[in-house]
Structure formats: structure tokens, C-alpha cells
Design a protein around this motif. Structure first.
Motif, PDB file in Angstrom:
ATOM      1  N   GLN A 141     -15.041   3.921  -7.834  1.00  0.00           N
ATOM      2  CA  GLN A 141     -15.337   5.270  -8.256  1.00  0.00           C
ATOM      3  C   GLN A 141     -13.849   5.813  -8.945  1.00  0.00           C
ATOM      4  OE1 GLN A 141     -18.303   6.773  -8.886  1.00  0.00           O
ATOM      5  NE2 GLN A 141     -19.128   4.998  -7.839  1.00  0.00           N
ATOM      6  N   GLU A 142     -13.656   6.814  -9.217  1.00  0.00           N
ATOM      7  CA  GLU A 142     -12.458   7.191  -9.742  1.00  0.00           C
ATOM      8  C   GLU A 142     -11.289   7.353  -8.696  1.00  0.00           C
ATOM      9  OE1 GLU A 142      -9.875  10.744 -12.438  1.00  0.00           O
ATOM     10  OE2 GLU A 142     -12.360  10.628 -12.536  1.00  0.00           O
ATOM     11  N   ARG A 143     -11.871   7.580  -7.560  1.00  0.00           N
ATOM     12  CA  ARG A 143     -10.576   7.786  -6.385  1.00  0.00           C
ATOM     13  C   ARG A 143     -10.496   6.406  -5.926  1.00  0.00           C
ATOM     14  NH1 ARG A 143     -15.817   8.657  -4.340  1.00  0.00           N
ATOM     15  NH2 ARG A 143     -16.548   6.873  -2.722  1.00  0.00           N
ATOM     16  N   SER A 144     -11.005   5.322  -6.372  1.00  0.00           N
ATOM     17  CA  SER A 144     -10.674   3.849  -6.007  1.00  0.00           C
ATOM     18  C   SER A 144      -9.345   3.515  -6.761  1.00  0.00           C
ATOM     19  CB  SER A 144     -11.657   2.783  -6.228  1.00  0.00           C
ATOM     20  OG  SER A 144     -13.019   3.209  -5.688  1.00  0.00           O
ATOM     21  N   SER A 145      -8.702   4.307  -7.764  1.00  0.00           N
ATOM     22  CA  SER A 145      -7.715   3.874  -8.493  1.00  0.00           C
ATOM     23  C   SER A 145      -6.617   3.931  -7.503  1.00  0.00           C
ATOM     24  CB  SER A 145      -7.567   5.008  -9.476  1.00  0.00           C
ATOM     25  OG  SER A 145      -8.368   4.832 -10.542  1.00  0.00           O
ATOM     26  N   ALA A 146      -5.527   2.570  -7.421  1.00  0.00           N
ATOM     27  CA  ALA A 146      -4.406   2.792  -6.619  1.00  0.00           C
ATOM     28  C   ALA A 146      -3.684   1.566  -7.031  1.00  0.00           C
ATOM     29  CB  ALA A 146      -4.750   2.619  -4.952  1.00  0.00           C
ATOM     30  N   VAL A 147      -2.604   1.567  -6.520  1.00  0.00           N
ATOM     31  CA  VAL A 147      -1.631   0.187  -6.772  1.00  0.00           C
ATOM     32  C   VAL A 147      -1.659  -0.674  -5.532  1.00  0.00           C
ATOM     33  CG1 VAL A 147       0.665  -0.503  -7.586  1.00  0.00           C
ATOM     34  CG2 VAL A 147      -0.384   1.707  -8.543  1.00  0.00           C
ATOM     35  N   TYR A 148      -2.013  -1.864  -5.643  1.00  0.00           N
ATOM     36  CA  TYR A 148      -1.925  -2.856  -4.441  1.00  0.00           C
ATOM     37  C   TYR A 148      -0.846  -3.582  -4.555  1.00  0.00           C
ATOM     38  CZ  TYR A 148      -6.595  -1.074  -3.352  1.00  0.00           C
ATOM     39  OH  TYR A 148      -7.845  -0.435  -3.060  1.00  0.00           O
ATOM     40  N   GLN A 149      -0.043  -3.943  -3.333  1.00  0.00           N
ATOM     41  CA  GLN A 149       0.862  -4.996  -3.447  1.00  0.00           C
ATOM     42  C   GLN A 149       0.399  -6.230  -2.529  1.00  0.00           C
ATOM     43  OE1 GLN A 149       1.895  -1.490  -2.624  1.00  0.00           O
ATOM     44  NE2 GLN A 149       2.468  -1.274  -4.624  1.00  0.00           N
ATOM     45  N   CYS A 150       0.764  -7.372  -3.211  1.00  0.00           N
ATOM     46  CA  CYS A 150       0.488  -8.753  -2.379  1.00  0.00           C
ATOM     47  C   CYS A 150       1.920  -9.119  -1.892  1.00  0.00           C
ATOM     48  CB  CYS A 150      -0.359  -9.663  -3.036  1.00  0.00           C
ATOM     49  SG  CYS A 150      -0.445 -11.054  -2.422  1.00  0.00           S
ATOM     50  N   ASN A 151       2.020  -9.560  -0.747  1.00  0.00           N
ATOM     51  CA  ASN A 151       3.164 -10.183  -0.284  1.00  0.00           C
ATOM     52  C   ASN A 151       3.022 -11.553   0.490  1.00  0.00           C
ATOM     53  OD1 ASN A 151       5.506 -10.796   1.698  1.00  0.00           O
ATOM     54  ND2 ASN A 151       6.466  -8.953   0.985  1.00  0.00           N
ATOM     55  N   ALA A 152       3.613 -12.506  -0.375  1.00  0.00           N
ATOM     56  CA  ALA A 152       3.245 -13.877   0.160  1.00  0.00           C
ATOM     57  C   ALA A 152       4.811 -14.300   0.874  1.00  0.00           C
ATOM     58  CB  ALA A 152       2.767 -14.982  -0.936  1.00  0.00           C
ATOM     59  N   SER A 153       4.922 -14.769   2.271  1.00  0.00           N
ATOM     60  CA  SER A 153       6.449 -14.955   2.576  1.00  0.00           C
ATOM     61  C   SER A 153       6.372 -16.058   3.838  1.00  0.00           C
ATOM     62  CB  SER A 153       7.026 -13.753   3.384  1.00  0.00           C
ATOM     63  OG  SER A 153       5.969 -13.495   4.369  1.00  0.00           O
ATOM     64  N   ASN A 154       7.189 -16.841   3.569  1.00  0.00           N
ATOM     65  CA  ASN A 154       7.492 -17.564   4.813  1.00  0.00           C
ATOM     66  C   ASN A 154       9.100 -17.827   4.918  1.00  0.00           C
ATOM     67  OD1 ASN A 154       8.969 -19.313   2.684  1.00  0.00           O
ATOM     68  ND2 ASN A 154       7.192 -20.906   2.537  1.00  0.00           N
ATOM     69  N   GLU A 155       9.468 -18.729   5.966  1.00  0.00           N
ATOM     70  CA  GLU A 155      10.984 -18.870   6.294  1.00  0.00           C
ATOM     71  C   GLU A 155      11.599 -18.850   5.015  1.00  0.00           C
ATOM     72  OE1 GLU A 155      12.299 -22.590   8.508  1.00  0.00           O
ATOM     73  OE2 GLU A 155       9.998 -22.365   8.632  1.00  0.00           O
TER      74      GLU A 155
END
Length: 1184
Positions: A418-432
Motif C-alpha cells: 500500500q502507499e504507506r509501504s513507501s520507504a528507502v531500504y539500505q543493504c549493508n554487506a560487510s566483512n573484516e
């Protein structure tokens, strides 16, 4: 059939619904959401993660984003909110998140070190930037250290440490000398990855005082320098017993023998080592070995092969580099060092790790209400990276719950959004080893299709090239795209057309029948949109007649043709270029439809001419070379005057020089009596001369012709002059070059140079040959022979002296009595070499050689003298490219010593000695080696004064062309010269030898200065070079002075002063006429010779201004020439006449043959002492 974009299934997925969702996500992600529609923020620009700044400049941290409504920006620093309003040095760009920290006015860059993150936010969500680590660059100075001289034996190994200061980013290391010349490197000498300089073995030529390691910090554009390292290499074999006894082993670098030895590794140490590198970087492996002879390095990979296209060898194969390294490059690498005495190997175990890298990065997702979608964040690395999600910059675990969202590891699944589902998602992939951060928004919209490409767009394409018809679209849900051709909607065949996911229709090879109107239709459940696209196919442009290579004479006309064929609907423009630039703006160049015509061609017109045909769709070009050649026109109007028996005057008129000055005239003659049709060289005269006095021989029928010569060559010969026949006479001279040398032990070969036709002076030329033994009582034996050049006397004793003479005669009589020549018969080559050869180095350019004479019996002929062969040693690289140039000096008679002049200072020489007789040289003595010490340098090559300002002058110079050693420093002396040519104090400056530019500050304005400049080595100071320059005038002060000089009171004051002076002169004149006396001694003191005036001790000045010689202090009335040329004080003294052969000759007593004198040219008188007009202001200044 119609060509449509539907929802095809992806082959790599088997589920029925997942392929559809995945395809929708990827299709929508390829679409840009128009900015007039509501959408979450998107970061469009940001500073790099590791941001190294210049501490001398303002800090700019970029953060740009787009969105609807326009986003607002905020920052965190080191994980907490960064309130920019509280820091007066920090400002944020309007409508942007970019920060500027004004540290140039105040503040320090170190204060703002830290980790920064930008957030762009609007009502639909928040996007965040990477963590931006701000660090100022650093270029620290080298630690001061006292470096002792390194002394080692020839053949030993050596490592010169660099150990640069730790900078940010790390510096670039290189080794140079004091003159900023890079030190030569080879398989024997090379720089390691750590910056150290490695010598596999040292040679005497490695001796130098200035091994300098430099560190260049590119970020701050600075270079730091280590203290020079001094290295001395000595050869133990060349030391005598006394010197060797005085040197202990502790004085040498290391303890290894200089004998040949197998390789050992200088780096890395041991038999094995480990190396770790990150994926995508450059893997650099290094092995440097010492040994004698110099080892060669080889590389192999165990259980594998080196990647062909990614493997490179650097530093003479001592460094192995693999670019874009991957996990597959892990393994054991073996380097092998080998020479003639053995081999050694080292194993490097390589492990390739990996910072996270994307397999599938999350993409923006546009969905309509009720649709499903998926965000995928898939990354790999070594070790495996950890995936975490954020929502609007907040960890998703603590974000508000959304029933339409489900998280499954690296995937977020959306259902019935629905319209309230609008958002910005961040994906973080990390290692040492690092991290990846990606923003992807979910934007829930309900929009009918829209075509973003302009309506009725016309595309024009060249035939047989691809045609791309754009149909950018947007809609939510995702529209389907259909293409039609023609008004009736004719079907497009899929085997001819390619439909791209962004809606573009591609025609791989457009043909004439591809012309037409194409319709793009976009549909979804909310509506439909369409757009017409028009395509026209044009014929390609071609050059069917290309310009051709041309060679023309100067002054002629050349034409280049360029015929172009093109599509009739396109208007081509044809332009011509010369050497890739526009044609000169010269009326001689004419361009019409198909031709370029160059009239009256001159030398400057040579070059490459290019015809370029342009249309709005394509362009073609073709080139041709024009070569311009010419020589002078031949002289004409030859005339003979002043005709005498032995001379005549020839005059002529020069022809046109064809724009190249005539450098000389060549005069030739023809002897119509003896050699008709054959022209001989008579003489040459300068190009400015049009007459010549010619010497003639008797009994010759002369004709003359003249040719002119310029830089391009010689002209055709002129017409021949009138003939002139001279009278016959007896020969004036006898044959020259008379010699008597035995070709065999029992004969005497008498040879001479015959007279030519001119020298015969008449018909019937013959020669009377006479000979007898020198020490006997025999009478002369004579033989008259024909016009030949040799007579052989047989049956002579071996190597007996003979007296010989050859006399010319003709029908008119005999030549004058010939000179008697001493000859010998039957010589043979010497058998013994001179012994006990030793060398005494006198100075940097002169050495004395001594040897023992050979026994007279071993000479087996007439002793000509002794011959010294000597040559300068060269490096191995130079020796391989070019043969060593040996010089020869011959010393006549039984001389047992000689001087070697003209040696190069600071050099390594080798010589040997041979005895010489008339037959040739004997064997060579063993080679002897010696070194010349440093000498004083020549004067600097040039000295210029540039950028004069009110109180400063900048000097630029070129180093001496012959440094004759290692330059230690420059000395600059200068002194001011006032308006009365008196000198001020002499200032003495020492300038480092690595400088070629120096700025003098705090000078007086509008003041003339004279400069004396010279270089120095350890041997002393070289010749100096001088120059004069003037600082600029303070315009404001000059203006005020001129204003004062025009005032009435000033003019009145000057008149009163002049009247007072006149009265004083009249009084002095009257007193003198009355017989006033004064002591002679006072008179002499008052008028002492300015040349012998002592220098004033109180102010350091030199008395009168002089310029008699550049190296003396200035004297009154001298100036540098107006063209500002600089004279060097060079001496004409030369030592090239010390010996004979190539370089000169000695008498037996060692004195020079011929005169040896030095000369110095007198400098021309220089005028125009001052160009300054007298003014009342200058008069006033003289009273101050």
C-alpha cells in the motif's frame, strides 16, 4: 505479428510466480521515476569512503540527492548528530547536503578528522550515504641522521636503505643525484618495493657522493629528501702492498669476498614467505638476489600457470605483478635466481582475500497498490560478508512493522503493498576488509502509462549502420510495450528487430527499406499511451578521389583533389587541414569544390594536408603529404680578366637563391688539352663573393664554370667560360711524398706522388730516380723512367739506410734539383712490448706515462717512436651499444715518457704502450688503469633574470655543460649600481647545487644590480657568468617625483643652486690665476688611479664601477650589451698538440711540435651606458 514486451520468464528460476516478480522488479528498476511524481530520496553524488584531504584547502564533503518533495539533509559525525549551525566554519550548500569547512581562514584540518554520514529525507523515506572517513594528507620531513661513508670492495653486494617518513597517502620513492638526475638502474642495480636501492654486486663506477632517496607526496605536491649517502668502491687488485696493509677489514662494508659466487637473496629472507592481497588489487611479488656474476630472476607458479593477459614483469623481472587479482590466483609462487655458479629459489605463498562485492545489488522498486515485489541484496567476499538491512537509515529490527514486508536473509519480499509501504531500504554487506552500502527505495504509485520520449522524433541514420529508436516510458503497474510500423500497423518480425527492456527498438543493420514511421504503444490497467517515431536512412559519405603525395619545387603551384560523394539530402562541408590545423590565412591557398590549390609554394608549405568531409550524420577524411624542394639558380655572365701566364681573374653574376641564402660558390675547371669533358674542383669562395683570383699552371687549356650552394644543395653548373691556353715551361716542382721503404728484406721500393697535368708544365713528362747507400762511398745510381709513381731496386741488404732523390723533367727541361730523402730497405715488425709501464696522474686533465725502452735489436727496423692507446672506461650497458673509442698518442724516437692531455676529469681510463717502426706496431704492453680526480666545472650554460618586480629579481640558469665532477654548490655575488655608476656592498650567497632558479627579495626598487655566478665542485670554483638587471619602478613614487619637479619653487631652487655653483667656480678660477699652490703629494692622493684603489673596509664596496672583465668588480661606465647576451670566460688554451696520430705529436724531448700558445679575445667596447634621460628628479636625488 506484433512485437511486444510482455513478462517473459527468466530461465534461471523454475517457480511460476517468482520469475514474474523478479522480472517486474528488474524492469521497473530500469525505469527512472519522473521528478514530477512523488518519490523517496535518492543519493546522486557523495564523497569517497576514504577521503584524504589537502590540509591547505577548504574541506568539501559532497552529498547530493533527488526526490519529490525535495529532500532535507542532515549529517552525523563519528556516529552522533553533527549540528552545523553551531560551527561557524561549516556551511551547507543551498538545496544540497554538500558541506564546506572553511579552514583557509582559520581552523585546522585535523580538527575535522572523523567519520561522516549524510542523510537525505522527505515524507517518503530517508536515504543515507556511505561512511565518509575524512583524513588530512601528511608529508612529514625526513628524520635527521648522520650517514657515514660506505667503503666496500669491488664485487660485493650492497643495500642502501631509504626508510621514508610515514605519510598519508604513502609517498612515491625514487633515487636521484644532486643534479636531480635519476640514477641508472639495471639487472645489477635496482630499487625494491620498499624503496631501498639494491646492488647485486658493486663496480668502481658505483662510487659517488650523492645517492639520494626522494619521497614524493603527490597529494600535497611536495618532495622530501634523505641525506646523501656516499659510497666508495675500491679494487683490491689495484692496491699496492703498502696501501693494502693499511686497510683493515673493519673499514669495509660487509665481509664477503669480491670473488665470483652463487646467488643469495637480499629480499625476501629465508626459503619461504607469505603474501596476502585483496581481490581486484595488483599483486606484487619481489625477489632481489646478490651474486657475481649478476643473477637472473625467473618466476613460476606451482600447480598452475601465470595468467597471460594479467601478468607483467617489472624492475628487470625482479618484480612479478598480476593485475585484477582473483581468488583463483592464490597459490605458491616460486622465484629462481641463477648465475653461472648456481641457483637458489624462494617460495611465496599467496592468499587472496576479498572485501565484499556485489552479485546482485538492490534496485529501486516501483509498485502499484496491491502489487508484490522483491528487494535482493546478494554479495560475496572472503570471508563471506554479513548482510544487514536498514529502513530509512534505521536498523530494520527496530523499524516500524509493515505487514506487507517479509525479510528472508538477503531478500525482502513485499506482498499487497500500500502507499504507506513507501520507504528507502539500505543493504549493508560487510566483512573484516570492508563494506558495501546500497540504497533502494520502494515507491508505491498508481500511474497510467506515459511516453517520456518526445513525440514525432525524427531519426536519420546512415545505411548499413544500427538504428536505435527510443521509447522511454513510465507507468505503475509496469506497462507493456508494443511496436508497429506504418499507419496500418504492419507487423514487425522478431528476427529482424531487437526490443530492449527500456523500450528501445533496435534495427541492427538499417537498410533503405527501413525508412518509415514507427509507433510505440505502452499499456497498463490504468490506461494507454503511444508515440510516433520517424526513421530516414541516408547514403554514406565517401571520398571517391583522394589527394595524392606531391613533390614540388619552391615557387610552383600544387593542387590536391578531393571528390566527395554523399546523400543528396545531406549538405556536406569540406574543409582542409594542414598538419591537423586550419590552413594559414594566406591568399596563396585557394579552396574550391573539389580542389585545394597552393600557389607560389615555399618551404613552410610542406607538411600533411587532410581533406575532411562532414555531414550531420558522418564524416570521412583522407590525407596526402606535400614536400617542397629547390636549389639556387645557376650563376651566369662568366668573364675572364687580368689574363697572365700563371693567373687569371674570374667573375660572375649569381642566380636567384630561391629564398635560401647562398652559402658558397664552387668553381670547377676543364682541361680541354689533357682531359676534355672532365671537370675538376678548382676552389670555393664565400656566398657573398662574386670574383675569384685563380692560380694557373703552364701548358693547360682552361675552361671554368661556377655552381651555387645553399642549404638544399647545389645549383646546376653555369655555362662554361671562354677557353684560355697557358704557355709550356719546365716543371716548377719535383714529385712529393718521396719515400724509400723495403717491401721485402732484400729490396728498396722508391715511391713518389707524380705530378698532375697542371704540374707537368709541358709535354714529355718523365722522372729521374737516383739512389745510393748512406754509409758507403758508392756513386749515385740513376734511372730515367716514364710518367709512373714507383721504382723497385732489388738485391739490397736488409734494413740499410739509402739516400734517394726523384727529379721531374719534360721537353722544356729539368725541374729544380730535388731534395735528398733518407730511406731504408727490408724492415720487419718489432718483437717486444715496452715494459714497466706506469702512470702518474698530474691533475684532473693531464697524466704522465713512463715506460722502459725495448732493445734496439728487437725493433728490426727504424724506430718511429712509441704509441700510447688510451680510452675511457664505459658502463656495461653503454659498452654493449657502442664500440669503445680509443685515442692514440705517438711519441717519436726513443722517448720513454709522455703526457696524456685533454683527459676528462673524474673519469676511469685504461692504456697500453707499443713500439712503432716503419713496418708497423709491435705487441701491446699489459693494460694499465688510472683515474682522474675531479676538476673545476665550466661556467653555467646560461643565466637569465626573469620576473622583475619592485623589490625582487628571479634568476634562472642552466647547469655547467661540463661539471667535471660532482657539483657541490653555486655561488652568487651581486651588488647594486647607483645612478653615478658607483657600487654598493657585494653580497655573497651560497645556493644548493640542485637548484636552477633563485629569487632575491628585499631589493631596492628601480635599482640596477650586477650578478656574478659560478658553480663549484670539490676541486674548486669554475668560471663565472655575469648579468645585469633592474628592479621595477614604484609608479606612485615616480608620479610624485615628477609632480615635484614641475613645481615653481623647485625650479627656483635649482636656479639658485646653479648660480651659487657659478660664483664658486669664478672665485676658484681667480685664486688659481693668482698662483695658488698645493702639495704634489696631496694632488697625487686626490687623483689616485682608480684601478689600485683599496676596497673600503667599512662598507665592503669595491671603489669604481668596472666591467673590464666579467670576473672583476665593476668599474664606472660599463654595461652589458643591449641584447642581454652573456659571455663565458673560456680559455682557448688547448693540449691537443701534445702528441701526433689522432691527437698530436711530441718531439723527442717532450716539447710540442709547432707553437703552443693561449689567446684571449679582447671584449668589444660597449657603449650606451645609460638610457635614462636627465631629469630634475635625478638631479635632486643626487643631492640627497
Amino acid at each position: 505479428m506484433q512485437l511486444k514486451i510482455m513478462m517473459p520468464k527468466k530461465k534461471h528460476l523454475s517457480a511460476s510466480r517468482a520469475p514474474l516478480i523478479l522480472f517486474l522488479c528488474q524492469m521497473i528498476s530500469a525505469l527512472e521515476v519522473p521528478l514530477d511524481l512523488v518519490q523517496p530520496p535518492t543519493i546522486t553524488q557523495q564523497s569517497p569512503k576514504d577521503y584524504i584531504i589537502d590540509p591547505r584547502e577548504n574541506i568539501v564533503i559532497q552529498c547530493e540527492a533527488k526526490g519529490k518533495p525535495p529532500p532535507s539533509f542532515s549529517w552525523t559525525r563519528n556516529g552522533t548528530h553533527f549540528d552545523i549551525d553551531k560551527d561557524p566554519l561549516v556551511t551547507m550548500k543551498s538545496g544540497s547536503g554538500t558541506l564546506t569547512v572553511n579552514i583557509m581562514s582559520e581552523g585546522k584540518a585535523e580538527t575535522y578528522e572523523g567519520v561522516y554520514q549524510c542523510t537525505a529525507r522527505n515524507e517518503r523515506g530517508a536515504a543515507i550515504s556511505n561512511n565518509i572517513v575524512i583524513r588530512p594528507s601528511r608529508s612529514p620531513l625526513w628524520t635527521k641522521e648522520k650517514l657515514e661513508r660506505i667503503t666496500l670492495r669491488n664485487g660485493q653486494s650492497l643495500v642502501l636503505p631509504c626508510r621514508p617518513p610515514v605519510g598519508l597517502p604513502p609517498p612515491i620513492i625514487f633515487w636521484m643525484d644532486n643534479s636531480f638526475q635519476r640514477l641508472p638502474q639495471s639487472e645489477r642495480v635496482s630499487q625494491g618495493l620498499n624503496g631501498d636501492l639494491y646492488f647485486s654486486n658493486v663496480l668502481p663506477e658505483d662510487t659517488r657522493e650523492d645517492y639520494i632517496c626522494y619521497a614524493r607526496f603527490n597529494h600535497t605536491q611536495t618532495i622530501q629528501q634523505k641525506q646523501p649517502i656516499s659510497v666508495k668502491v675500491i679494487s683490491v687488485d689495484e692496491l699496492n702492498d703498502t696501501i693494502a696493509a693499511n686497510l683493515s677489514d673493519t673499514e669495509f662494508y660487509g665481509a664477503k669476498s669480491h670473488r665470483e659466487r652463487p646467488p643469495t637473496f637480499l629480499t625476501p629472507e629465508g626459503n619461504a614467505s607469505r603474501k596476502e592481497e585483496l581481490r581486484g588489487n595488483v599483486l606484487s611479488l619481489e625477489c632481489i638476489a646478490e651474486g657475481l656474476p649478476t643473477p637472473i630472476i625467473y618466476w613460476i607458479k606451482e600447480d598452475g600457470t601465470l595468467p597471460i593477459n594479467r601478468t607483467f614483469y617489472r624492475n628487470f623481472k625482479k618484480t612479478l605483478q598480476i593485475v585484477q587479482v582473483t581468488e583463483a590466483d592464490s597459490g605458491n609462487y616460486q622465484c629462481i635466481a641463477k648465475n653461472a655458479l648456481g641457483a637458489i629459489h624462494h617460495i611465496i605463498s599467496v592468499t587472496v582475500k576479498a572485501a565484499p562485492y556485489w552479485i546482485i545489488a538492490p534496485q529501486n522498486l516501483v509498485l502499484s497498490p496491491g502489487e508484490d515485489g522483491t528487494l535482493i541484496c546478494r554479495a560475496n567476499g572472503n570471508p563471506k560478508p554479513r548482510i544487514s538491512w536498514l529502513l530509512n537509515g534505521v536498523p530494520i529490527e527496530i523499524a516500524p512493522d509493515d505487514p506487507s514486508r517479509k525479510i528472508d536473509g538477503d531478500t525482502i519480499i513485499f506482498s499487497n503493498v500500500q502507499e504507506r509501504s513507501s520507504a528507502v531500504y539500505q543493504c549493508n554487506a560487510s566483512n573484516e576488509y570492508g563494506y558495501l552500502l546500497a540504497n533502494a527505495f520502494v515507491n508505491v504509485l498508481a500511474e497510467p502509462p506515459r511516453i517520456l520520449t518526445s513525440a514525432d522524433t525524427l531519426y536519420q541514420v546512415i545505411a548499413n549502420r544500427p538504428a536505435l529508436l527510443d521509447c522511454a516510458f513510465f507507468g505503475s503497474p509496469l506497462p507493456t510495450i508494443e511496436w508497429f510500423k506504418g499507419a496500418k500497423g504492419s507487423a514487425l518480425r522478431e528476427d529482424i528487430y531487437v526490443l530492449h527492456e527500456n523500450g528501445t527498438l533496435e534495427i541492427p543493420v538499417a537498410q533503405k527499406d527501413s525508412t518509415g514511421t514507427y509507433t510505440c504503444v505502452a499499456r497498463n490497467k490504468l490506461g494507454m499511451a503511444k508515440n510516433d517515431i520517424h526513421l530516414e536512412i541516408k547514403d554514406p559519405t565517401r571520398i571517391i578521389k583522394q589527394p595524392e603525395y606531391a613533390v614540388v619545387q619552391r615557387g610552383s603551384t600544387v593542387s590536391f583533389e578531393c571528390i566527395v560523394k554523399h546523400d543528396h539530402t545531406l549538405i556536406p562541408t569540406v574543409m582542409w587541414l594542414k598538419d591537423h590545423r586550419e590552413l594559414p590565412s594566406d591568399g596563396r591557398f585557394t579552396v574550391d569544390k573539389d580542389h585545394l590549390v597552393v600557389a607560389d609554394v615555399n618551404d613552410d608549405d610542406g607538411g600533411t594536408y587532410t581533406c575532411v568531409a562532414n555531414t550531420t550524420l558522418d564524416n570521412v577524411s583522407a590525407s596526402a603529404v606535400l614536400r617542397v624542394v629547390d636549389v639556387p639558380n645557376p650563376p651566369f655572365d662568366l668573364e675572364l680578366t687580368d689574363q697572365l701566364d700563371r693567373s687569371v681573374q674570374l667573375s660572375w653574376t649569381p642566380g636567384d637563391d630561391n629564398n635560401s641564402p647562398i652559402s658558397k660558390f664552387i668553381i670547377e675547371y676543364e682541361d680541354a688539352m689533357h682531359e676534355p669533358g672532365l671537370w675538376h674542383h678548382q676552389t670555393e669562395v664565400p656566398g657573398a663573393q662574386t670574383t675569384a683570383q685563380l692560380k694557373l699552371s703552364p701548358y693547360v687549356n682552361y675552361s671554368f664554370r661556377v655552381m651555387a650552394v645553399n642549404s638544399l644543395g647545389r645549383s646546376l653548373p653555369s655555362e662554361a667560360s671562354e677557353q684560355y691556353l697557358t704557355k709550356a715551361a719546365e716543371p716548377d716542382k719535383n714529385p712529393t711524398a718521396v719515400e724509400g721503404l723495403g717491401s721485402e728484406p732484400d729490396n728498396l721500393v722508391i715511391t713518389w706522388k707524380p705530378l698532375n697535368g697542371f704540374e707537368s708544365n709541358g709535354p714529355g713528362l718523365q722522372y729521374k730516380v737516383s739512389w745510393r747507400q748512406k754509409d758507403g762511398d758508392d756513386e749515385w745510381t740513376s734511372m730515367v723512367v716514364a710518367d709512373v709513381s714507383k721504382y723497385i731496386v732489388s738485391g739490397t741488404p736488409t734494413f740499410v739506410p739509402y739516400l734517394i732523390k726523384v727529379q721531374a723533367l719534360n721537353d722544356a727541361g729539368f725541374a729544380p734539383e730535388p731534395a735528398v730523402v733518407l730511406g731504408h730497405s727490408g724492415e720487419d715488425l718489432p718483437m717486444v712490448a715496452p715494459g714497466n709501464v706506469h702512470v702518474n696522474v698530474v691533475n684532473s686533465t693531464l697524466a704522465e706515462v713512463h715506460w722502459d725502452p725495448v732493445p734496439l735489436k728487437s725493433i728490426r727496423g727504424h724506430l718511429q717512436g712509441y704509441r700510447i692507446y688510451y680510452w675511457k672506461a664505459q658502463s656495461s650497458s653503454t659498452r654493449n651499444r657502442r664500440h669503445i673509442e680509443k685515442k692514440i698518442l705517438t711519441f717519436q724516437g726513443s722517448k720513454t715518457h709522455g703526457m696524456l692531455p685533454g683527459l676528462e676529469p673524474f673519469s676511469h681510463y685504461t692504456l697500453n704502450v707499443r713500439v712503432v717502426n716503419g713496418k708497423g706496431e709491435g705487441p701491446a704492453s699489459p693494460d694499465r688503469v688510472f683515474n682522474t680526480p675531479e676538476g673545476v666545472p665550466s661556467a653555467p650554460s646560461s643565466l637569465k633574470i626573469v620576473n622583475p618586480t619592485l623589490d625582487s629579481l628571479t634568476l634562472e640558469w642552466e647547469p655547467p655543460s661540463h661539471p667535471n665532477g660532482v657539483l657541490t654548490e653555486y655561488t652568487l655575488k651581486y651588488q647594486p649600481i647607483n645612478s653615478t655608476h658607483e657600487l654598493g656592498p657585494l653580497v655573497d650567497l651560497k645556493i644548493p647545487a640542485n637548484k636552477t632558479r633563485w629569487t632575491l627579495k628585499n631589493l631596492n626598487f628601480s635599482t640596477r644590480y650586477k650578478f656574478y655566478f659560478y658553480a663549484q665542485t670539490a676541486a674548486g670554483s669554475g668560471n663565472q657568468i655575469t648579468e645585469e638587471a633592474i628592479t621595477t619602478v614604484d609608479e606612485a613614487m615616480a608620479s610624485r617625483q615628477v609632480d615635484i619637479a614641475t613645481q615653481g619653487w623647485f625650479i627656483g631652487l635649482m636656479c639658485a643652486v646653479a648660480l651659487l655653483i657659478l660664483i664658486l667656480l669664478i672665485v676658484c678660477f681667480i685664486r688659481r690665476n693668482k698662483g695658488g699652490k698645493y702639495p704634489v703629494k696631496e694632488k697625487e692622493d686626490a687623483h689616485a688611479d682608480p684601478e689600485i684603489q683599496p676596497m673600503k673596509e667599512d662598507d665592503g664596496t669595491f671603489g669604481e664601477y668596472s666591467d673590464a672583465e666579467d670576473h672583476k668588480p665593476l668599474k664606472k661606465g660599463s654595461r652589458t650589451p643591449s641584447d642581454r647576451t652573456v659571455k663565458k670566460e673560456d680559455s682557448d688554451d688547448s693540449l691537443v698538440d701534445y702528441g701526433e696520430g689522432v691527437n698530436g705529436q711530441f718531439n723527442e724531448d717532450g716539447s710540442f711540435i709547432g707553437q703552443y700558445s693561449g689567446k684571449k679575445e679582447k671584449e668589444p667596447a660597449e657603449g650606451n651606458e645609460s638610457s635614462e634621460a636627465p631629469s630634475p628628479v635625478n638631479a635632486m636625488n643626487s643631492f640627497v
